[in-house]
Write a protein that holds these residues in place. Structure first.
Motif, PDB file in Angstrom:
ATOM      1  N   HIS A  67       8.212  14.513 -29.496  1.00  0.00           N
ATOM      2  CA  HIS A  67       8.699  15.761 -28.900  1.00  0.00           C
ATOM      3  C   HIS A  67       9.463  16.635 -29.889  1.00  0.00           C
ATOM      4  CE1 HIS A  67       7.716  13.641 -25.175  1.00  0.00           C
ATOM      5  NE2 HIS A  67       7.514  14.856 -24.705  1.00  0.00           N
ATOM      6  N   PHE A  68       9.493  16.184 -31.121  1.00  0.00           N
ATOM      7  CA  PHE A  68      10.189  16.936 -32.164  1.00  0.00           C
ATOM      8  C   PHE A  68       9.408  18.215 -32.433  1.00  0.00           C
ATOM      9  CE2 PHE A  68      12.180  17.125 -36.444  1.00  0.00           C
ATOM     10  CZ  PHE A  68      13.465  16.794 -36.063  1.00  0.00           C
ATOM     11  N   PRO A  69      10.051  19.411 -32.343  1.00  0.00           N
ATOM     12  CA  PRO A  69       9.302  20.651 -32.547  1.00  0.00           C
ATOM     13  C   PRO A  69       8.699  20.688 -33.959  1.00  0.00           C
ATOM     14  CG  PRO A  69      11.526  21.085 -31.763  1.00  0.00           C
ATOM     15  CD  PRO A  69      11.459  19.635 -32.068  1.00  0.00           C
ATOM     16  N   GLN A  70       7.487  21.229 -34.030  1.00  0.00           N
ATOM     17  CA  GLN A  70       6.765  21.187 -35.293  1.00  0.00           C
ATOM     18  C   GLN A  70       7.454  21.994 -36.383  1.00  0.00           C
ATOM     19  OE1 GLN A  70       2.579  21.927 -34.814  1.00  0.00           O
ATOM     20  NE2 GLN A  70       2.312  22.143 -37.010  1.00  0.00           N
ATOM     21  N   SER A  71       8.072  23.118 -35.993  1.00  0.00           N
ATOM     22  CA  SER A  71       8.729  23.936 -37.011  1.00  0.00           C
ATOM     23  C   SER A  71       9.881  23.173 -37.664  1.00  0.00           C
ATOM     24  CB  SER A  71       9.233  25.233 -36.389  1.00  0.00           C
ATOM     25  OG  SER A  71      10.080  24.929 -35.296  1.00  0.00           O
ATOM     26  N   TYR A  72      10.642  22.421 -36.827  1.00  0.00           N
ATOM     27  CA  TYR A  72      11.743  21.619 -37.382  1.00  0.00           C
ATOM     28  C   TYR A  72      11.204  20.516 -38.275  1.00  0.00           C
ATOM     29  CZ  TYR A  72      15.173  23.749 -34.286  1.00  0.00           C
ATOM     30  OH  TYR A  72      16.004  24.630 -33.659  1.00  0.00           O
ATOM     31  N   GLU A  73      10.094  19.929 -37.820  1.00  0.00           N
ATOM     32  CA  GLU A  73       9.502  18.843 -38.584  1.00  0.00           C
ATOM     33  C   GLU A  73       9.129  19.341 -39.969  1.00  0.00           C
ATOM     34  OE1 GLU A  73       5.860  17.368 -37.044  1.00  0.00           O
ATOM     35  OE2 GLU A  73       5.821  15.662 -38.403  1.00  0.00           O
ATOM     36  N   ARG A  74       8.569  20.541 -39.975  1.00  0.00           N
ATOM     37  CA  ARG A  74       8.125  21.142 -41.231  1.00  0.00           C
ATOM     38  C   ARG A  74       9.340  21.391 -42.137  1.00  0.00           C
ATOM     39  NH1 ARG A  74       3.808  22.052 -44.168  1.00  0.00           N
ATOM     40  NH2 ARG A  74       3.947  23.913 -45.413  1.00  0.00           N
ATOM     41  N   ASP A  91      -3.064  20.112 -37.856  1.00  0.00           N
ATOM     42  CA  ASP A  91      -2.189  21.146 -37.299  1.00  0.00           C
ATOM     43  C   ASP A  91      -1.183  21.613 -38.338  1.00  0.00           C
ATOM     44  OD1 ASP A  91      -3.459  20.688 -34.940  1.00  0.00           O
ATOM     45  OD2 ASP A  91      -2.003  19.203 -34.251  1.00  0.00           O
ATOM     46  N   TYR A  92      -1.218  20.987 -39.518  1.00  0.00           N
ATOM     47  CA  TYR A  92      -0.206  21.291 -40.530  1.00  0.00           C
ATOM     48  C   TYR A  92      -0.872  21.833 -41.782  1.00  0.00           C
ATOM     49  CZ  TYR A  92       2.571  18.026 -37.727  1.00  0.00           C
ATOM     50  OH  TYR A  92       3.221  17.383 -36.718  1.00  0.00           O
ATOM     51  N   ARG A  94       1.867  12.019 -36.835  1.00  0.00           N
ATOM     52  CA  ARG A  94       3.328  11.903 -36.927  1.00  0.00           C
ATOM     53  C   ARG A  94       3.787  10.471 -37.202  1.00  0.00           C
ATOM     54  NH1 ARG A  94       6.440  16.131 -32.985  1.00  0.00           N
ATOM     55  NH2 ARG A  94       5.595  17.977 -33.945  1.00  0.00           N
TER      56      ARG A  94
END
Lengths: 356, 324
Positions: free
Chosen positions: A134-141, A177-178, A230
């Motif tokens: 559930h970690f937002p992708q933008s934060y992950e990036r 997706d990345y 992930r």
């Protein structure tokens, strides 16, 4: 029935000899000390919860400063139970546990131990996975970018090969997706790892071992799977949550900060579970097929890494255990018979640049 | 003067601990279970319950103490304390992820200063909370110290200790104990801490060198000396001018037996047996502690007013400061 005890009025510590009567609506207390006598009536609702009594029964009543009585008489305890069973001040789940006796307590302790073990083995990873997914992708990036830069500080990046690798990657057809950023670093170590958010670090050592670019495609497919699914983020949250659990257990809150700081360096040694590795292998194979490359590349990669000089530190395989089993599974997946595949001159060209 | 007082000191009032390991174990098992099931939220209630048990089983002159603290109060304190820590850690994390050394140093500085500033607050709050929630024969304890005094005592002592490379530490600890204990009221009874920093320093020096010479065996006697220094220097003053002194008679040999036993219990029960170590420790200390001198157990008078907040109780927990 009348019981003898001591009455404390909440103003003085003097225990006044008292006679206590159990009435239907409460306790009636007659006390007398130093020719001062009096009596009080305690409503049942005003009596405070009374737990952990032993030979002495202690009851407290009313608002601050509380009055109290203490009665050293086993029969008083029993009489209270009989007369006021179920009344609020006698209710205590702790007392009921205490009355279970040794066997009951031992069973509770053992089941607790079981619960704890189950929580650590299944609960923590499941929770960590949920958090990671559930970690937002933008934060992950963002997180990945920081870890990536920090990581590269410890290495020398081979700019030419990095450019070639990125060109190779952009030519590969993926369903990620990345956006992918890769770097080739100067090191003899045979290793490669993925960082959350779309970053890959490849060591020169592992490229030197390869002879065909299908192997590289297989390796990248494997690492990209760790990113897409992930895996790396999940492994990170997992190891982090164990650290946090340990520091909470040992009451060391400051430890959590240290873990966060240290975690960047432990990325390259992250261990994925067997299932995640197999999933990544499958994804690597899929990538070869999608690009119409020889699916044998995945097996070739595994075998190459396995049979190469064993005195060398094979970090890639050591963090990826069970290579025999993985080869077997991959062979099963590729299946019997000839697989349709083509040469890919563009990829081949980038690969040759990478080999220099 | 000393001789007449010594005569009076022959009268003793006993402390005792009547708790049993198996009982406390059962309580803590329930606590642990509920804490796990509620993902930690039950912790304040668990803590209140175990304190209620331990106090109820600690007796002075045959009468138990009562702990009046509740889980609800402690929960509020727990949340507030947690809030403060989250803010501090957020600042630190911001520095770590800013990738900038300057920012990192500043945020680290803010973090450390924040912690330093919290300690006196936590100590003050804990003294107020613990004393106000403790009663014996219906008489509440209380804490009359000023927060500003705690701050000045703490900060001055802290920096002097750093400046003297730790030597002042012994005097600092004594000053802090004086600040805490001298401000305790037990109804109309007052406490005084009469220890001397020099004595504590000698205990440390002796403990340090003897422990090295004896390959650590002296550590138990060192611990005993510290225990005696902390407990035996507490004087209990009553309103009519009479006084008594706390006396702890635990020997080094007993500390050794206690420690070794506790370690074995913890190791062989994988930590589940910790409640047993607590009751063992309480028993040893309480059953070997008396008040010698004139103490009129009937003469205490209530002087406290109704009480309030519990913010700092949990804060001391989080910072792992064990005082009482």
């Amino acid at each position: 029935m009348i019981f003898e005890g001591k009455y404390y009025n909440g103003q003085s510590s003097k225990g006044m000899p008292a006679q206590i009567a159990l009435l239907a609506d409460g306790l009636h207390i007659d006390y007398c000390a130093d020719e001062v006598c009096g009596s009080v009536h305690w409503e049942l609702a005003g009596i405070h919860q009374s737990e952990f009594n032993d030979a002495t029964t202690l009851l407290r009543y009313g608002k601050f400063p509380q009055q109290s009585i203490s009665v050293v008489d086993k029969e008083f305890k029993e009489a209270l139970q009989q007369q006021y069973r179920g009344t609020a001040f006698l209710k205590s789940s702790y007392n009921s546990v205490l009355s279970l006796g040794l066997t009951g307590i031992a069973i509770m302790a053992l089941s607790l131990l079981g619960l704890l073990v189950a929580f650590v083995i299944w609960g923590v990873p499941a929770l960590a996975d949920r958090v990671a997914m559930h970690f937002p992708q933008s934060y992950e990036r963002q997180l990945g970018e920081q870890l990536y830069t920090k990581m590269l500080q410890g290495y020398q990046v081979n700019e030419e090969k990095t450019a070639a690798l990125n060109a190779y990657l952009s030519e590969l057809e993926t369903d990620l997706d990345y956006p992918i950023t890769a770097a080739v670093v100067t090191s003899d170590e045979v290793n490669a790892f993925a960082i959350p958010g779309g970053y890959v670090v490849v060591y020169e050592g592992i490229i030197d071992k390869m002879e065909q670019h299908e192997e590289l495609a297989a390796l990248m497919g494997h690492e990209l799977a760790h990113i897409q699914k992930r895996h790396s983020l999940r492994a990170m949250t997992r190891s982090l949550s164990y650290y946090m659990l340990a520091s909470v257990f040992f009451g060391d809150v400051s430890g959590v900060a240290a873990v966060l700081v240290d975690n960047a360096s432990s990325l390259r040694n992250l261990e994925y579970s067997r299932n995640l590795e197999l999933e990544a292998d499958r994804y690597g194979l899929e990538l070869l097929r999608r690009n119409e490359l020889n699916p044998q590349g995945v097996v070739l990669l595994m075998e190459r890494l396995q049979t190469s000089d064993s005195s060398e530190m094979l970090a890639f395989l050591s963090t990826h255990p069970n290579s025999e089993e993985r080869i077997r599974v991959l062979n099963e997946l590729i299946g019997e018979g000839k697989q349709p595949y083509k040469k890919n001159p563009v990829l081949q060209r980038h690969w040759e640049k990478l080999m220099h | 003067m000393t001789t007449t007082l010594l005569e009076e000191e022959k009268q003793t009032t006993h402390f005792s601990f009547t708790g049993r390991g198996s009982e406390y174990f059962a309580i803590e098992i329930v606590n642990l279970l509920l804490t796990i099931v509620t993902l930690g939220l039950y912790y304040p209630w668990a803590k209140a319950k175990s304190l209620q048990y331990l106090y109820r089983k600690t007796e002075l002159a045959g009468t138990p103490f009562v702990f009046h603290g509740t889980g609800k109060e402690m929960f509020k304190g727990f949340i507030k304390g947690l809030g403060v820590f989250i803010v501090l850690y957020a600042i630190l994390l911001y520095g770590i992820f800013s990738e900038d050394t300057g920012t990192l140093l500043i945020t680290y500085g803010v973090f450390m200063l924040g912690l330093l500033a919290l300690i006196p607050l936590a100590l003050h709050g804990m003294m107020r909370y613990r004393t106000s929630r403790t009663s014996w024969r219906g008489i509440h304890l209380g804490y009359r110290g000023e927060l500003s005094d705690m701050y000045s005592t703490y900060l001055i002592g802290f920096f002097l200790t750093i400046l003297t490379l730790g030597i002042y530490g012994s005097w600092f600890v004594v000053k802090l104990r004086k600040q805490m204990i001298d401000n305790v009221r037990f109804g109309n009874v007052r406490l005084r801490y009469v220890g001397d920093g020099g004595d504590l320093f000698l205990i440390h020096v002796k403990g340090y060198f003897f422990s090295i010479f004896t390959l650590g065996i002296y550590l138990f006697w060192y611990t005993k000396n510290l225990l005696h220094f902390y407990v035996n220097n507490i004087v209990v003053l009553q309103e009519d001018g009479t006084y008594s002194r706390l006396q702890c008679h635990v020997s080094g040999w007993e500390v050794l037996k206690l420690t070794v036993g506790n370690i074995l219990i913890v190791v062989f029960t994988l930590g589940l047996g910790i409640p047993f170590t607590t009751t063992r420790t309480m028993s040893l200390i309480m059953n070997n502690t008396v008040m010698s001198g004139h103490f009129d157990a009937d003469a205490l008078v209530q002087t406290e007013e109704a009480y309030d907040s519990a913010t700092y109780e949990s804060m001391t927990d989080m910072m792992d400061i064990g005082v009482i």
